[in-house]
Design a protein around this motif. Structure first.
Motif, PDB file in Angstrom:
ATOM      1  N   ARG A 460      -3.936   3.520  -2.517  1.00 36.55           N
ATOM      2  CA  ARG A 460      -4.725   3.146  -1.338  1.00 36.55           C
ATOM      3  C   ARG A 460      -3.756   2.961  -0.172  1.00 36.55           C
ATOM      4  O   ARG A 460      -2.747   2.254  -0.300  1.00 36.55           O
ATOM      5  N   ILE A 461      -4.055   3.632   0.944  1.00 37.28           N
ATOM      6  CA  ILE A 461      -3.231   3.529   2.139  1.00 37.28           C
ATOM      7  C   ILE A 461      -3.940   2.594   3.127  1.00 37.28           C
ATOM      8  O   ILE A 461      -5.129   2.786   3.429  1.00 37.28           O
ATOM      9  N   GLU A 462      -3.221   1.610   3.637  1.00 38.29           N
ATOM     10  CA  GLU A 462      -3.804   0.662   4.581  1.00 38.29           C
ATOM     11  C   GLU A 462      -2.935   0.556   5.827  1.00 38.29           C
ATOM     12  O   GLU A 462      -1.714   0.785   5.774  1.00 38.29           O
ATOM     13  N   ARG A 463      -3.592   0.216   6.943  1.00 39.64           N
ATOM     14  CA  ARG A 463      -2.855   0.018   8.190  1.00 39.64           C
ATOM     15  C   ARG A 463      -3.265  -1.329   8.789  1.00 39.64           C
ATOM     16  O   ARG A 463      -4.448  -1.577   9.015  1.00 39.64           O
ATOM     17  N   LYS A 464      -2.275  -2.144   9.072  1.00 38.08           N
ATOM     18  CA  LYS A 464      -2.516  -3.435   9.698  1.00 38.08           C
ATOM     19  C   LYS A 464      -1.513  -3.621  10.813  1.00 38.08           C
ATOM     20  O   LYS A 464      -0.304  -3.526  10.590  1.00 38.08           O
ATOM     21  N   ASN A 465      -2.043  -3.867  12.033  1.00 38.80           N
ATOM     22  CA  ASN A 465      -1.195  -4.050  13.208  1.00 38.80           C
ATOM     23  C   ASN A 465      -0.249  -2.867  13.412  1.00 38.80           C
ATOM     24  O   ASN A 465       0.920  -3.033  13.778  1.00 38.80           O
ATOM     25  N   GLY A 466      -0.796  -1.663  13.141  1.00 42.27           N
ATOM     26  CA  GLY A 466      -0.016  -0.445  13.348  1.00 42.27           C
ATOM     27  C   GLY A 466       0.990  -0.152  12.262  1.00 42.27           C
ATOM     28  O   GLY A 466       1.734   0.831  12.361  1.00 42.27           O
ATOM     29  N   THR A 467       1.039  -0.964  11.220  1.00 45.34           N
ATOM     30  CA  THR A 467       2.000  -0.772  10.134  1.00 45.34           C
ATOM     31  C   THR A 467       1.270  -0.300   8.869  1.00 45.34           C
ATOM     32  O   THR A 467       0.248  -0.870   8.490  1.00 45.34           O
ATOM     33  N   TYR A 468       1.837   0.728   8.223  1.00 47.18           N
ATOM     34  CA  TYR A 468       1.204   1.309   7.032  1.00 47.18           C
ATOM     35  C   TYR A 468       1.859   0.764   5.769  1.00 47.18           C
ATOM     36  O   TYR A 468       3.070   0.527   5.709  1.00 47.18           O
ATOM     37  N   GLN A 469       1.041   0.616   4.767  1.00 49.34           N
ATOM     38  CA  GLN A 469       1.532   0.220   3.460  1.00 49.34           C
ATOM     39  C   GLN A 469       0.641   0.824   2.384  1.00 49.34           C
ATOM     40  O   GLN A 469      -0.496   1.208   2.648  1.00 49.34           O
ATOM     41  N   GLY A 470       1.166   0.923   1.161  1.00 45.49           N
ATOM     42  CA  GLY A 470       0.416   1.534   0.077  1.00 45.49           C
ATOM     43  C   GLY A 470       0.301   0.628  -1.128  1.00 45.49           C
ATOM     44  O   GLY A 470       1.218  -0.147  -1.432  1.00 45.49           O
ATOM     45  N   THR A 471      -0.826   0.724  -1.814  1.00 44.29           N
ATOM     46  CA  THR A 471      -1.059  -0.021  -3.054  1.00 44.29           C
ATOM     47  C   THR A 471      -1.462   0.965  -4.144  1.00 44.29           C
ATOM     48  O   THR A 471      -2.422   1.727  -3.977  1.00 44.29           O
ATOM     49  N   LYS A 472      -0.727   0.969  -5.251  1.00 47.28           N
ATOM     50  CA  LYS A 472      -1.059   1.884  -6.346  1.00 47.28           C
ATOM     51  C   LYS A 472      -2.249   1.345  -7.117  1.00 47.28           C
ATOM     52  O   LYS A 472      -2.231   0.201  -7.591  1.00 47.28           O
ATOM     53  N   LEU A 473      -3.304   2.160  -7.246  1.00 50.73           N
ATOM     54  CA  LEU A 473      -4.539   1.747  -7.904  1.00 50.73           C
ATOM     55  C   LEU A 473      -4.559   2.082  -9.390  1.00 50.73           C
ATOM     56  O   LEU A 473      -5.038   1.297 -10.210  1.00 50.73           O
ATOM     57  N   ARG A 474      -4.061   3.271  -9.756  1.00 52.30           N
ATOM     58  CA  ARG A 474      -4.124   3.716 -11.151  1.00 52.30           C
ATOM     59  C   ARG A 474      -3.257   4.949 -11.299  1.00 52.30           C
ATOM     60  O   ARG A 474      -2.697   5.460 -10.311  1.00 52.30           O
ATOM     61  N   GLN A 475      -3.169   5.450 -12.509  1.00 51.65           N
ATOM     62  CA  GLN A 475      -2.493   6.717 -12.740  1.00 51.65           C
ATOM     63  C   GLN A 475      -3.189   7.498 -13.849  1.00 51.65           C
ATOM     64  O   GLN A 475      -3.790   6.918 -14.753  1.00 51.65           O
ATOM     65  N   LEU A 476      -3.115   8.827 -13.717  1.00 49.64           N
ATOM     66  CA  LEU A 476      -3.685   9.761 -14.680  1.00 49.64           C
ATOM     67  C   LEU A 476      -2.539  10.565 -15.286  1.00 49.64           C
ATOM     68  O   LEU A 476      -1.421  10.583 -14.760  1.00 49.64           O
ATOM     69  N   LYS A 477      -2.818  11.277 -16.361  1.00 52.90           N
ATOM     70  CA  LYS A 477      -1.753  12.060 -17.009  1.00 52.90           C
ATOM     71  C   LYS A 477      -2.280  13.391 -17.496  1.00 52.90           C
ATOM     72  O   LYS A 477      -3.281  13.459 -18.207  1.00 52.90           O
ATOM     73  N   LEU A 478      -1.592  14.460 -17.055  1.00 58.06           N
ATOM     74  CA  LEU A 478      -1.847  15.800 -17.566  1.00 58.06           C
ATOM     75  C   LEU A 478      -0.728  16.179 -18.518  1.00 58.06           C
ATOM     76  O   LEU A 478       0.381  15.644 -18.447  1.00 58.06           O
ATOM     77  N   ALA A 479      -1.003  17.144 -19.397  1.00 64.22           N
ATOM     78  CA  ALA A 479      -0.029  17.505 -20.421  1.00 64.22           C
ATOM     79  C   ALA A 479       1.189  18.210 -19.838  1.00 64.22           C
ATOM     80  O   ALA A 479       2.315  18.024 -20.312  1.00 64.22           O
ATOM     81  N   THR A 480       0.959  19.035 -18.799  1.00 68.48           N
ATOM     82  CA  THR A 480       2.057  19.795 -18.204  1.00 68.48           C
ATOM     83  C   THR A 480       2.000  19.672 -16.691  1.00 68.48           C
ATOM     84  O   THR A 480       1.204  18.924 -16.136  1.00 68.48           O
ATOM     85  N   GLN A 481       2.810  20.458 -16.010  1.00 66.36           N
ATOM     86  CA  GLN A 481       3.040  20.299 -14.573  1.00 66.36           C
ATOM     87  C   GLN A 481       1.808  20.601 -13.727  1.00 66.36           C
ATOM     88  O   GLN A 481       1.249  21.678 -13.795  1.00 66.36           O
ATOM     89  N   PRO A 482       1.387  19.637 -12.883  1.00 60.07           N
ATOM     90  CA  PRO A 482       0.347  19.906 -11.885  1.00 60.07           C
ATOM     91  C   PRO A 482       1.004  20.153 -10.527  1.00 60.07           C
ATOM     92  O   PRO A 482       2.225  20.060 -10.387  1.00 60.07           O
ATOM     93  N   GLU A 483       0.209  20.511  -9.535  1.00 63.21           N
ATOM     94  CA  GLU A 483       0.673  20.507  -8.145  1.00 63.21           C
ATOM     95  C   GLU A 483      -0.515  20.362  -7.207  1.00 63.21           C
ATOM     96  O   GLU A 483      -0.768  19.311  -6.653  1.00 63.21           O
ATOM     97  N   GLY A 484      -1.267  21.458  -7.020  1.00 61.30           N
ATOM     98  CA  GLY A 484      -2.359  21.421  -6.067  1.00 61.30           C
ATOM     99  C   GLY A 484      -3.475  20.489  -6.500  1.00 61.30           C
ATOM    100  O   GLY A 484      -3.795  20.371  -7.687  1.00 61.30           O
ATOM    101  N   CYS A 485      -4.067  19.819  -5.526  1.00 58.96           N
ATOM    102  CA  CYS A 485      -5.245  19.003  -5.790  1.00 58.96           C
ATOM    103  C   CYS A 485      -6.062  18.909  -4.512  1.00 58.96           C
ATOM    104  O   CYS A 485      -5.554  19.176  -3.424  1.00 58.96           O
ATOM    105  N   VAL A 486      -7.342  18.559  -4.634  1.00 57.72           N
ATOM    106  CA  VAL A 486      -8.223  18.415  -3.475  1.00 57.72           C
ATOM    107  C   VAL A 486      -9.349  17.468  -3.868  1.00 57.72           C
ATOM    108  O   VAL A 486      -9.761  17.421  -5.032  1.00 57.72           O
ATOM    109  N   VAL A 487      -9.835  16.712  -2.866  1.00 56.25           N
ATOM    110  CA  VAL A 487     -10.899  15.748  -3.121  1.00 56.25           C
ATOM    111  C   VAL A 487     -12.130  16.114  -2.297  1.00 56.25           C
ATOM    112  O   VAL A 487     -12.030  16.414  -1.094  1.00 56.25           O
TER     113      VAL A 487
END
Length: 635
Positions: A460-487
């Motif tokens: 999750r990307i957040e901005r407060k007072n013009g400053t950005y920070q990130g919070t990791k929500l979760r992680q997934l796992k594929l068997a081999t190398q990924p790259e492209g993704c889209v939501v």
């Protein structure tokens, strides 16, 4: 045009005059029935050095000092005085094109054959080094190409379209190539390396120059010393060994080439004692093989094979890019992934962002002109979201993966399309790779970022007072190398490309996580590597676009279950604008927004792995969506 390896930019007048003086135009072409079926090799062809049959029943034959066009009955229609060992031929609807190497000048001579006459194509540059071989190739766009190979092994591919031939690419091929031939159907270039054997290369100009062994000399293969001659036919390629005692028929398999048939002089009584050339000719529903008897100076029929029925294959349309970006400022594998930012007022002032894996972030306008370079290090993937609702305002943001410090780099995009770096978020990944953004319906911004080991992080990307920070929500796992993704933001669906296996689907909302589901599997249609992914949100449907890197194509699927396959396409040459096609595409992006003239229904941006016409640094190609919708009949 770049400096040529072994060509000048114009014909020398003296050479042109001497060649033209050798012409003798005999008579106009008398109309013949194109469906004429030749049953056997005519006697007037048998004494030639080389020959080809034409669709209208005519014959093109090469004698010791003359190239002749003969009618089905042997009447001479035209001739040209020239010394050559062999020639190549391709036919179009209204004319044919032959090419040979003049033994006296060592120049390639392309000759147009139309209405029973020869016309020398005098606009091909003169060779500045001795040529060993030449061969023609008609690509999927039905464009004519010419391969020229010098004795040193330096080779070039030329496009023979328009008023002037154009250099497509340079190649490094074996020195002392005896001959070359192209199978247009499989787009394979065969090169006969003297005293060693036959190699196969991709004739597609967008492909790399990697080669495969077809038939090599012992102990590496079955040939004695090397290949004396070769000839492409409907089921593969026929190779005559240097000793003149065996013919090997070969066809491609997944991991190379295999021998499908073997003919020997010990088994065929008609085999000549001394032979120097080989031809395969489709006659009477069979493939007939001929060897030239060098003692008797005649062609002899040695064997026949029944023609195999051609299996139907999917026709892949070739579409034409409207524009291309300026080349990268770094050579090699540099360009990777594009993203699109749409101007809030004037869509024609929109911007294309493109990553350079050796330098940073590039920004282009819709004509492909570079407007910015941000040297922020080795970026891989980039994605854009606009009108993001933050606690302290609204902004447009681009986020890219940075491979030096393994971070997510955040860029601000102002109302004019000017891009600037504003922050970085450390991910802790070991080999950061691809990323894509998610703009939930409730506001804010989230990002998915993956690692080469198959790990996918959700931030999750957040901005407060013009400053950005990130919070990791979760992680997934594929068997081999990924790259492209889209939501798919509206439906909260995450599509992830696993390069060797296919496309996976899961819920983008961390609070409603779902198991990964394979919706498009690598196989007959989708070819590894699976690279760029993008979504086209049309008025009637949403489509998933996938870069099928293994066969240089782009596949369209419905973005809703059951994820129906809609078809695939490739990008080819835009002759009028001197734009080459695309290949080995890493990243791509698409938008259904109206971007003005030429892009009213949207635009697709793809990375091009090999810049051609002529060779250059990598770039990005632009394609209007209307072409895709029409070619694949999308609603």
């Amino acid at each position: 045009m770049q400096n040529l390896i072994f060509f000048q930019t114009q014909w020398r007048r003296a050479v042109q005059a001497s060649v033209l003086a050798g012409f003798a135009l005999i008579s106009n072409f008398a109309s013949a029935n194109p469906s004429t079926q030749v049953k056997q090799l005519p006697d007037f062809v048998k004494s030639s050095l080389d020959f080809r049959s034409l669709a209208n029943g005519d014959w093109l034959v090469l004698d010791k000092k003359t190239l002749r066009l003969l009618s089905p009955t042997g009447m001479e229609r035209a001739n040209m005085k020239v010394r050559a060992k062999h020639f190549d031929l391709r036919e179009n609807n209204d004319h044919a094109l032959a090419v040979l190497i003049n033994s006296d000048t060592q120049n390639a001579l392309p000759i147009r054959i139309q209405q029973g006459q020869f016309q020398l194509q005098t606009n091909l540059p003169v060779a500045t080094a001795a040529l060993d071989a030449s061969c023609l190739f008609r690509d999927q766009q039905q464009l004519m190409h010419l391969f020229l190979i010098a004795k040193s092994g330096h080779a070039q591919q030329w496009l023979l379209e328009g008023s002037q031939p154009r250099l497509v690419r340079n190649l490094a091929l074996p020195a002392n190539a005896k001959s070359c031939e192209v199978d247009d159907q499989t787009e394979t270039l065969f090169v006969n390396e003297e005293d060693f054997g036959v190699w196969a290369y991709s004739a597609q100009s967008e492909s790399s120059a990697a080669r495969q062994a077809v038939q090599l000399r012992q102990p590496h293969g079955q040939l004695q010393q090397g290949a004396q001659a070769m000839h492409v036919f409907s089921s593969g390629i026929a190779v005559l060994d240097e000793a003149g005692k065996n013919i090997f028929l070969s066809a491609p398999i997944k991991q190379g080439w295999k021998i499908t048939k073997h003919f020997s002089n010990k088994k065929l009584a008609a085999w000549p004692q001394q032979t120097g050339n080989l031809r395969a000719l489709e006659l009477g529903g069979k493939t007939n093989f001929y060897l030239r008897d060098d003692n008797k100076k005649t062609w002899m029929h040695v064997t026949s094979l029944s023609r195999k029925k051609e299996t139907s294959q999917e026709i892949i349309p070739v579409l034409i890019p409207q524009a291309q970006t300026e080349e990268m400022q770094r050579l090699g594998d540099a360009a990777d992934d594009p993203a699109i930012w749409r101007h809030p007022v004037d869509s024609q002032l929109s911007r294309v962002l493109g990553t350079n894996k050796k330098q940073g972030l590039l920004v282009y306008d819709l004509q492909g002109k570079q407007t910015q370079l941000l040297e922020v290090g080795r970026l891989n993937n980039v994605d854009v979201r606009q009108q993001i609702q933050w606690h302290d305002g609204v902004s447009d943001i681009a986020i890219a993966t940075q491979r030096d410090d393994l971070s997510l780099v955040i860029f601000d995009i102002d109302s004019r399309g000017t891009v600037s770096e504003v922050s970085r978020i450390a991910t802790g990944l070991e080999n950061i790779y691809g990323t894509c953004l998610y703009q939930p319906n409730h506001g804010g911004l989230e990002a998915f970022v993956n690692d080469k080991d198959g790990l996918v992080q959700h931030w999750r990307i957040e901005r407060k007072n013009g400053t950005y920070q990130g919070t990791k929500l979760r992680q997934l796992k594929l068997a081999t190398q990924p790259e492209g993704c889209v939501v798919d933001d509206k439906n909260a669906r995450l599509f992830i490309g696993e390069e060797k296996r296919g496309v996976w689907l899961t819920n983008a909302d961390a609070t409603q996580a779902s198991p990964l589901k394979l919706i498009a599997k690598v196989g007959d249609r989708l070819h590894a590597d699976v690279e760029g992914l993008a979504l086209y949100h049309g008025k009637r449907a949403t489509y998933l676009i996938v870069s099928s890197q293994g066969d240089n194509s782009y596949i369209i699927y419905d973005a809703q279950a059951p994820f129906r396959y809609r078809g695939k396409f490739r990008l080819g040459f835009n002759i009028e604008k001197d734009i080459d096609g695309s290949s080995e595409t890493d990243g791509l992006e698409v938008s259904s927004a109206n971007f003005g003239t030429n892009y009213e229904d949207g635009i697709l941006i793809v990375q091009d792995g090999h810049k051609r016409l002529p060779d250059g640094a990598q770039n990005f190609k632009y394609l209007d969506w209307k072409q895709i919708a029409k070619a694949l009949q999308l609603p």
